[in-house]
Motif scaffolding. Structure first.
Motif, short mmCIF file in Angstrom:
data_model
loop_
_atom_site.label_atom_id
_atom_site.label_comp_id
_atom_site.label_asym_id
_atom_site.label_seq_id
_atom_site.Cartn_x
_atom_site.Cartn_y
_atom_site.Cartn_z
N GLY A 127 2.91 -14.47 9.87
CA GLY A 127 1.56 -14.38 9.31
C GLY A 127 1.28 -15.46 8.28
O GLY A 127 0.19 -16.03 8.25
N GLU A 128 2.27 -15.75 7.45
CA GLU A 128 2.06 -16.73 6.38
C GLU A 128 1.76 -18.10 6.97
O GLU A 128 0.87 -18.82 6.50
CB GLU A 128 3.33 -16.79 5.51
N SER A 158 -6.33 -13.47 0.37
CA SER A 158 -7.09 -12.65 1.33
C SER A 158 -6.85 -13.14 2.77
O SER A 158 -6.73 -12.34 3.69
CB SER A 158 -8.59 -12.66 1.01
N THR A 159 -6.76 -14.45 2.95
CA THR A 159 -6.46 -14.99 4.27
C THR A 159 -5.07 -14.55 4.71
O THR A 159 -4.85 -14.15 5.86
CB THR A 159 -6.54 -16.53 4.25
N TRP A 160 -4.13 -14.61 3.78
CA TRP A 160 -2.76 -14.20 4.09
C TRP A 160 -2.71 -12.72 4.47
O TRP A 160 -2.05 -12.34 5.44
CB TRP A 160 -1.88 -14.47 2.86
N LEU A 161 -3.44 -11.90 3.71
CA LEU A 161 -3.46 -10.46 4.02
C LEU A 161 -3.98 -10.21 5.43
O LEU A 161 -3.44 -9.38 6.17
CB LEU A 161 -4.38 -9.73 3.02
N ARG A 162 -5.03 -10.93 5.79
CA ARG A 162 -5.60 -10.74 7.13
C ARG A 162 -4.61 -11.17 8.20
O ARG A 162 -4.49 -10.53 9.25
CB ARG A 162 -6.92 -11.51 7.27
N ALA A 163 -3.88 -12.25 7.92
CA ALA A 163 -2.89 -12.72 8.90
C ALA A 163 -1.75 -11.72 9.04
O ALA A 163 -1.28 -11.45 10.15
CB ALA A 163 -2.36 -14.09 8.48
N VAL A 164 -1.30 -11.17 7.91
CA VAL A 164 -0.21 -10.19 7.97
C VAL A 164 -0.67 -8.94 8.72
O VAL A 164 0.07 -8.38 9.55
CB VAL A 164 0.27 -9.82 6.53
N LEU A 165 -1.89 -8.54 8.46
CA LEU A 165 -2.42 -7.36 9.17
C LEU A 165 -2.50 -7.64 10.67
O LEU A 165 -2.14 -6.79 11.50
CB LEU A 165 -3.81 -7.01 8.62
N HIS A 181 -9.16 -6.91 -3.17
CA HIS A 181 -8.66 -7.20 -1.82
C HIS A 181 -8.59 -6.02 -0.88
O HIS A 181 -8.47 -6.22 0.33
CB HIS A 181 -7.30 -7.89 -1.92
N ARG A 182 -8.66 -4.80 -1.40
CA ARG A 182 -8.63 -3.68 -0.46
C ARG A 182 -9.82 -3.70 0.50
O ARG A 182 -9.65 -3.47 1.70
CB ARG A 182 -8.53 -2.34 -1.19
N PRO A 183 -11.04 -3.96 -0.01
CA PRO A 183 -12.18 -4.02 0.93
C PRO A 183 -11.97 -5.07 2.03
O PRO A 183 -12.31 -4.85 3.18
CB PRO A 183 -13.37 -4.39 0.04
N VAL A 184 -11.37 -6.20 1.63
CA VAL A 184 -11.12 -7.27 2.62
C VAL A 184 -10.18 -6.76 3.71
O VAL A 184 -10.41 -6.95 4.90
CB VAL A 184 -10.47 -8.50 1.93
N LEU A 185 -9.16 -6.07 3.26
CA LEU A 185 -8.15 -5.57 4.19
C LEU A 185 -8.75 -4.53 5.13
O LEU A 185 -8.50 -4.55 6.34
CB LEU A 185 -6.99 -4.97 3.38
N TYR A 186 -9.55 -3.65 4.57
CA TYR A 186 -10.15 -2.60 5.41
C TYR A 186 -11.15 -3.20 6.41
O TYR A 186 -11.22 -2.78 7.56
CB TYR A 186 -10.84 -1.56 4.54
N ARG A 187 -11.90 -4.17 5.95
CA ARG A 187 -12.86 -4.80 6.88
C ARG A 187 -12.12 -5.53 7.99
O ARG A 187 -12.53 -5.51 9.14
CB ARG A 187 -13.78 -5.76 6.13
N ALA A 188 -11.04 -6.16 7.61
CA ALA A 188 -10.23 -6.86 8.63
C ALA A 188 -9.67 -5.85 9.62
O ALA A 188 -9.67 -6.08 10.84
CB ALA A 188 -9.11 -7.64 7.96
N ALA A 189 -9.20 -4.71 9.10
CA ALA A 189 -8.66 -3.68 9.99
C ALA A 189 -9.73 -3.17 10.95
O ALA A 189 -9.48 -3.00 12.15
CB ALA A 189 -8.11 -2.53 9.16
N ASP A 190 -10.91 -2.96 10.42
CA ASP A 190 -12.00 -2.48 11.29
C ASP A 190 -12.41 -3.53 12.31
O ASP A 190 -12.82 -3.21 13.42
CB ASP A 190 -13.21 -2.08 10.44
N ALA A 191 -12.31 -4.81 11.90
CA ALA A 191 -12.68 -5.88 12.84
C ALA A 191 -11.66 -5.97 13.97
O ALA A 191 -12.03 -6.23 15.12
CB ALA A 191 -12.77 -7.21 12.10
N ILE A 192 -10.39 -5.76 13.65
CA ILE A 192 -9.36 -5.82 14.69
C ILE A 192 -9.51 -4.64 15.64
O ILE A 192 -9.40 -4.78 16.85
CB ILE A 192 -7.95 -5.81 14.05
#
Lengths: 340, 313
Positions: free
Chosen positions: A33-34, B136-143, B84-95
């Motif tokens: 991911g990174e 935030s980009t990294w979080l989305r990639a990890v998710l 960053h939690r909203p970012v993560l949740y939105r990313a999860a919903d988008a996936i």
């Protein structure tokens, strides 16, 4: 075999050869991911980026990771604009602002309203919404504002400030997306008119009246509602991405099935089970059972900003640059309409 | 001699630039994070000047924040969760719009806070953030990675698709045998032509045909305008077509009419490219099963999404 058929054949072969089940022989270590975050952020050195590109090109697993990541990315505003476009937009903004200001000044020369709170503004709008007559049976109203029919408007999210929106955009946050998902060019005239009327009703002419301005701003980001003739069914586009529908029988909003990868701008419902919705990138969706939307082929990748339809086969769509296309066979073929 | 570690004189200004004192991150901790980042980016220790350039290009504020979060700083955690939690949740919903990915997002928080390893040490996922993108980009990639891993592991329990090629060896009639030969030739030629393209062209094709990304999504991933993606896809397809025609003509010594037949064997059935469809039911139910997923994709997705320039409608 005609040339076009050969292209079609290649198209299908590519779908087959490159399918998800195709076995690929990628070399090197798969991405984490990174690395993919750094790659898409453009932070890798040229040699690193080239190595990543070579690997992902042949590795279906890493492509799947990349695809999942990209799907979480807010849709970007087009990166490149021609000098002509910048010149044009540069003039349109102050011109439009001046015209609006002049219009308000002419319409309300003596008006000095008292400050109105947000609640008062909303109540005023609610009263006005009750007095708005129902949509006529024919021709149907293409788009109605959410606030006209729904008492849930006060729950709408407040509009972010410019600095917040910019900050979020910098962070690739989806929050900024909700603003972009209602492009100014796609807002139907009715919405702009209504927002202006509500702002006036609430005393937006008073510069100190911030709640009223906020209310007007809320209207501008509210969901787009599409009403079938006689109000027998309704659809609403949420954040330009998802669609809900409701019938006069059950009065409840139910998520409609729509596999939308484009931003949706507006729609029209010629009957209680048929609804057309258009959006960015040549997106045209149609449902004939009210519930399930299917995407129709469209010949160009353009931002579609309006649609008028008479039934489930015949519709006219228009793009942001003023062109329009007609179909009479449920989107199987489209004819570009000339200016005259 | 080159080393991974930046000199203290170079770390101090970076520590200040990162506003790391906000989260009470010690300079030594921050220097360690920079060192981890450099180890990830370079195969061998670079020259000091290059290392300094690299460190200065990082998302330093995010790196300081993640250092503090990994150390359990309360204020940093509050800031992280709020931002960053909203970012993560939105990313999860988008996936996954059904909400199934939300649990992945929640599980990530546990990993970010840190799991106790065998030695009793708490190790946070933040240690794998190296500042080469925003957090935030990294979080989305990890998710996204978690999502793909989960999908892949769930597929292990599904029956494997049949090998289309083995099914092709079972023609039932002369006509089908004819088709089988042409299909094999075309598959071979198209695969070879795709292999000869530049990696970036193959990547675009894979994103479009296999991953079903839109032109805009491909553009955002590759840093190209969607019109450029469209043009490049159309060009790649033209190149593949001429390459296939050349192979059939020069290597397989086929006549023009035979080449026409090769292309037509697919065009005859524009609905899908399932082997079972092309060869008739005799080709086997296995191939049909293998093609179901693809057929669904063909009919519902790719045909209806935006097409590259010059693509047949």
């Amino acid at each position: 075999v005609p040339e076009r058929d050969r292209d079609q054949s290649i198209d299908q072969w590519l779908g087959h050869v490159l399918s998800k089940n195709a076995r690929t022989a990628a070399q090197g270590v798969c991405l984490d991911g990174e690395t993919i975050a750094a790659w898409t952020a453009g932070s890798l050195r040229a040699d690193e980026a080239a190595a990543v590109e070579r690997h992902v090109a042949d590795c279906d697993q890493c492509q799947a990771l990349m695809a999942a990541f990209v799907r979480t990315t807010p849709v970007a505003v087009p990166a490149t604009e021609s000098a002509w476009q910048r010149w044009r937009l540069g003039w349109i903004v102050p011109l439009a602002t001046a015209a609006t200001a002049a219009g308000i000044w002419i319409a309300l020369p003596q008006r000095t309203p008292a400050p109105v709170s947000t609640d008062q503004a909303l109540q005023t709008a609610a009263r006005e919404s009750q007095s708005v007559p129902a949509a006529p049976a024919a021709p149907p109203v293409a788009v109605e504002q959410f606030s006209r029919s729904s008492p849930r408007l006060p729950e709408a999210a407040p509009a972010p400030t410019m600095s917040e929106a910019r900050k979020r955009a910098d962070e690739n946050d989806f929050a900024a997306l909700s603003d972009r998902r209602v492009p100014a060019a796609s807002a139907p005239l009715e919405r702009a008119e209504q927002a202006r009327a509500a702002a006036e009703a609430a005393g937006a002419g008073d510069a100190a009246n911030r709640p009223a301005q906020q209310f007007a701003a809320r209207l501008s980001i509210a969901p787009v509602e599409i009403v079938a003739p006689g109000g027998s069914a309704r659809w609403r586009i949420i954040n330009g991405q998802s669609v809900e529908w409701s019938t006069s029988a059950d009065q409840r909003w139910t998520p409609a099935t729509i596999d939308s990868s484009s931003l949706l701008s507006t729609g029209m419902a010629p009957s209680m089970s048929v609804c057309w919705i258009v959006g960015r990138g040549g997106a045209v969706y149609l449902t004939t059972d009210g519930m399930r939307f299917g995407r129709l082929p469209f010949p160009e990748v353009v931002d579609l900003v309006s649609v008028t339809a008479t039934d489930d086969r015949t519709a006219t769509v228009a793009s942001a640059d003023g062109r329009s296309w007609v179909t009479a066979d449920r989107g199987r073929s489209w004819t570009l309409r000339t200016a005259n | 001699m080159p080393t991974w570690r930046l000199p203290d004189t170079a770390v101090a200004p970076l520590h200040k630039k990162a506003r790391a004192e906000r989260w009470e991150v010690p300079v030594a901790t921050f220097a360690l994070a920079l060192e981890r980042s450099a180890r990830k980016a370079f195969a061998t220790p670079p020259e000091t000047r290059e290392l300094e350039r690299y460190a200065a290009s990082l998302h330093l504020e995010d790196l300081a924040l993640t250092c503090a979060c990994a150390d359990g700083h309360e204020g940093a955690w509050e800031h992280f969760v709020r931002e960053h939690r909203p970012v993560l949740y939105r990313a999860a919903d988008a996936i996954d719009p059904t909400g199934a990915s939300r649990e992945l997002a929640d599980a990530l928080y546990g990993e970010l806070f840190g799991l106790v390893d065998r030695g009793g040490q708490r190790r946070s996922l933040f240690e794998y953030f190296h500042g080469r993108s925003s957090v935030s980009t990294w979080l989305r990639a990890v998710l996204a990675q978690r999502h793909v891993d989960r999908t892949r592991s769930s597929r292990r329990f599904e029956p494997l698709p049949a090998d289309d090629a083995s099914e092709l060896a079972k023609p039932a009639t002369q006509h089908q045998a004819h088709n089988t030969r042409y299909i094999e030739l075309m598959r071979e030629a198209v695969t070879a032509a795709v292999g000869r393209l530049a990696p970036k062209d193959r990547l675009r094709l894979g994103c479009y045909y296999s991953q079903e990304l839109t032109l805009a999504q491909i553009g955002s991933a590759l840093g190209e305008h969607e019109a450029t993606v469209s043009r490049n896809l159309a060009r790649a397809r033209r190149e593949i077509r001429s390459d296939v025609e050349r192979q059939l003509r020069d290597q397989k010594h086929m006549s023009s009419s035979q080449i026409d037949e090769c292309f037509a064997v697919v065009v005859d059935d524009v609905g899908s490219l399932d082997v079972a469809d092309l060869l008739g039911s005799a080709a086997g139910d296995h191939a049909l099963a293998a093609g179901q997923d693809r057929q669904r994709k063909d009919t519902a997705g790719k045909r209806s999404k935006e097409r590259p320039e010059g693509a047949s409608a």
